[in-house]
Design a protein around this motif. Structure first.
Motif, PDB file in Angstrom:
ATOM      1  N   ALA A   1       0.830  -1.209   0.000  1.00 29.45           N
ATOM      2  CA  ALA A   1       0.000   0.000   0.000  1.00 29.45           C
ATOM      3  C   ALA A   1       0.864   1.258   0.000  1.00 29.45           C
ATOM      4  O   ALA A   1       0.581   2.215  -0.744  1.00 29.45           O
ATOM      5  CB  ALA A   1      -0.930  -0.019   1.208  1.00 29.45           C
ATOM      6  N   CYS A   2       1.909   1.285   0.819  1.00 30.34           N
ATOM      7  CA  CYS A   2       2.789   2.461   0.874  1.00 30.34           C
ATOM      8  C   CYS A   2       3.487   2.704  -0.456  1.00 30.34           C
ATOM      9  O   CYS A   2       3.587   3.842  -0.924  1.00 30.34           O
ATOM     10  CB  CYS A   2       3.830   2.287   1.972  1.00 30.34           C
ATOM     11  N   LEU A   3       3.960   1.640  -1.083  1.00 27.74           N
ATOM     12  CA  LEU A   3       4.630   1.789  -2.366  1.00 27.74           C
ATOM     13  C   LEU A   3       3.659   2.261  -3.443  1.00 27.74           C
ATOM     14  O   LEU A   3       4.016   3.063  -4.319  1.00 27.74           O
ATOM     15  CB  LEU A   3       5.275   0.471  -2.782  1.00 27.74           C
ATOM     16  N   ALA A   4       2.429   1.756  -3.387  1.00 30.32           N
ATOM     17  CA  ALA A   4       1.427   2.191  -4.361  1.00 30.32           C
ATOM     18  C   ALA A   4       1.134   3.678  -4.211  1.00 30.32           C
ATOM     19  O   ALA A   4       1.035   4.410  -5.204  1.00 30.32           O
ATOM     20  CB  ALA A   4       0.150   1.370  -4.194  1.00 30.32           C
TER      21      ALA A   4
ATOM     22  N   LEU B   1       7.582  -1.722  -6.403  1.00 28.79           N
ATOM     23  CA  LEU B   1       6.135  -1.947  -6.337  1.00 28.79           C
ATOM     24  C   LEU B   1       5.739  -3.212  -7.083  1.00 28.79           C
ATOM     25  O   LEU B   1       4.932  -4.011  -6.583  1.00 28.79           O
ATOM     26  CB  LEU B   1       5.409  -0.738  -6.914  1.00 28.79           C
ATOM     27  N   GLY B   2       6.278  -3.413  -8.281  1.00 29.61           N
ATOM     28  CA  GLY B   2       5.908  -4.580  -9.066  1.00 29.61           C
ATOM     29  C   GLY B   2       6.264  -5.888  -8.381  1.00 29.61           C
ATOM     30  O   GLY B   2       5.455  -6.827  -8.338  1.00 29.61           O
TER      31      GLY B   2
ATOM     32  N   VAL C   1       3.462  -8.933  -6.440  1.00 31.23           N
ATOM     33  CA  VAL C   1       3.383 -10.390  -6.596  1.00 31.23           C
ATOM     34  C   VAL C   1       3.802 -11.092  -5.309  1.00 31.23           C
ATOM     35  O   VAL C   1       3.219 -12.108  -4.922  1.00 31.23           O
ATOM     36  CB  VAL C   1       4.256 -10.849  -7.775  1.00 31.23           C
ATOM     37  N   ALA C   2       4.796 -10.540  -4.619  1.00 34.73           N
ATOM     38  CA  ALA C   2       5.260 -11.151  -3.372  1.00 34.73           C
ATOM     39  C   ALA C   2       4.154 -11.195  -2.326  1.00 34.73           C
ATOM     40  O   ALA C   2       4.075 -12.138  -1.532  1.00 34.73           O
ATOM     41  CB  ALA C   2       6.459 -10.388  -2.827  1.00 34.73           C
ATOM     42  N   ALA C   3       3.297 -10.180  -2.314  1.00 37.93           N
ATOM     43  CA  ALA C   3       2.200 -10.167  -1.350  1.00 37.93           C
ATOM     44  C   ALA C   3       1.225 -11.310  -1.619  1.00 37.93           C
ATOM     45  O   ALA C   3       0.691 -11.935  -0.684  1.00 37.93           O
ATOM     46  CB  ALA C   3       1.470  -8.829  -1.399  1.00 37.93           C
ATOM     47  N   VAL C   4       0.996 -11.600  -2.896  1.00 41.41           N
ATOM     48  CA  VAL C   4       0.109 -12.714  -3.257  1.00 41.41           C
ATOM     49  C   VAL C   4       0.759 -14.046  -2.893  1.00 41.41           C
ATOM     50  O   VAL C   4       0.122 -14.923  -2.279  1.00 41.41           O
ATOM     51  CB  VAL C   4      -0.230 -12.663  -4.761  1.00 41.41           C
TER      52      VAL C   4
ATOM     53  N   ALA D   1       8.138  -4.909 -15.778  1.00 40.87           N
ATOM     54  CA  ALA D   1       9.268  -5.822 -15.848  1.00 40.87           C
ATOM     55  C   ALA D   1       9.388  -6.658 -14.577  1.00 40.87           C
ATOM     56  O   ALA D   1       9.627  -7.877 -14.640  1.00 40.87           O
ATOM     57  CB  ALA D   1      10.558  -5.045 -16.093  1.00 40.87           C
ATOM     58  N   SER D   2       9.219  -6.032 -13.414  1.00 42.33           N
ATOM     59  CA  SER D   2       9.373  -6.790 -12.166  1.00 42.33           C
ATOM     60  C   SER D   2       8.192  -7.735 -11.935  1.00 42.33           C
ATOM     61  O   SER D   2       8.377  -8.841 -11.420  1.00 42.33           O
ATOM     62  CB  SER D   2       9.546  -5.838 -10.980  1.00 42.33           C
TER      63      SER D   2
END
Length: 260
Positions: free
Chosen positions: A128-131, A158-159, A163-166, A211-212
């Protein structure tokens, strides 16, 4: 001079914010080293592998953290320079990046101790912070320095975390004996691809983000033991690639021309 370069008179708050970003960059590197070597609890990689899921990418995927840390450190050093501190773009995004750095370090320390649920809460907060930081960078980049040393570090970070959060959610459920089934993993991957595609259409800087995301999804595809999950991960990558192609075809938005 672009609108993003309009500056107010430098104040003491600018110095404190700039210093805090530098400290946050250092915290991330320190926590990453500690967590990677298992100097605080277990090594993060060992903990993740002890809860195998269909969404856990192979270990090589995590090499991107080195790029993230180096890019964030470069951002931190540049924004601390006297000519940068009072820029509106740093005032808008700086404190969000400070919190992101602290949250990242916190996640490492929690996960290394197998506090998987608190760690998952933290990584969602980090996302959320990065977004917010990425959205608050919505302004034309002031040349390639901004693209490479401001927009790109945030976008790549962020990218990957998206995905890491999922993947972390899957790890968290696996820690409690409920690893996602193949249909659940497929659903999560397709949702991730769709969400990333929407983000590509809306974020001010998308090349690093796309890309990430594709890096993370590609590694999940390469490590998937179930063919249908591999296909879903590839489909998610294709969704992001198509979104980037559409964005390129549309051309840069005059309000946000940063593609770094």
């Amino acid at each position: 001079m672009t609108g993003d370069r309009i500056e107010d008179r430098a104040g003491p708050g600018d110095g404190w914010r700039a210093a805090a970003v530098v400290v946050a960059a250092g915290l991330q590197v320190g926590a990453g080293a500690v967590g990677g070597a298992g100097l605080w609890g277990e090594a993060v990689g060992e903990v993740a592998r002890s809860y195998p899921t269909l969404l856990l990418p192979p270990g090589a995927a995590f090499a991107i953290w080195s790029l993230i840390y180096v890019a964030f450190a470069a951002l931190a050093v540049r924004q601390a320079l006297p000519g940068q501190r009072s820029r509106t773009v740093h005032r808008r995004s700086g404190w969000w990046l400070v919190v992101a750095g602290v949250l990242n370090a916190t996640w490492v320390l929690l996960f290394a101790q197998r506090f998987v649920v608190p760690a998952q809460v933290v990584i969602v907060a980090l996302l959320a912070c990065l977004a917010v930081a990425a959205v608050r960078l919505r302004a034309p980049a002031d040349g390639w320095a901004d693209r490479l040393l401001l927009h790109l570090p945030v976008a790549v970070y962020l990218g990957w975390v998206a995905v890491a959060a999922v993947a972390g959610g899957a790890t968290t459920t696996a820690a409690y004996g409920a690893a996602p089934t193949a249909p659940a993993a497929i659903t999560a991957l397709l949702f991730t691809g769709a969400a990333a595609a929407v983000a590509v259409a809306r974020l001010p800087a998308v090349a690093g983000f796309a890309a990430s995301v594709c890096w993370a999804l590609g590694w999940i595809a390469s490590g998937a033991s179930v063919p249908s999950v591999r296909v879903a991960a590839i489909a998610a990558v294709l969704a992001v690639v198509v979104a980037v192609a559409v964005r390129l075809r549309r051309g840069p938005d005059p309000a946000d021309v940063a593609w770094g």
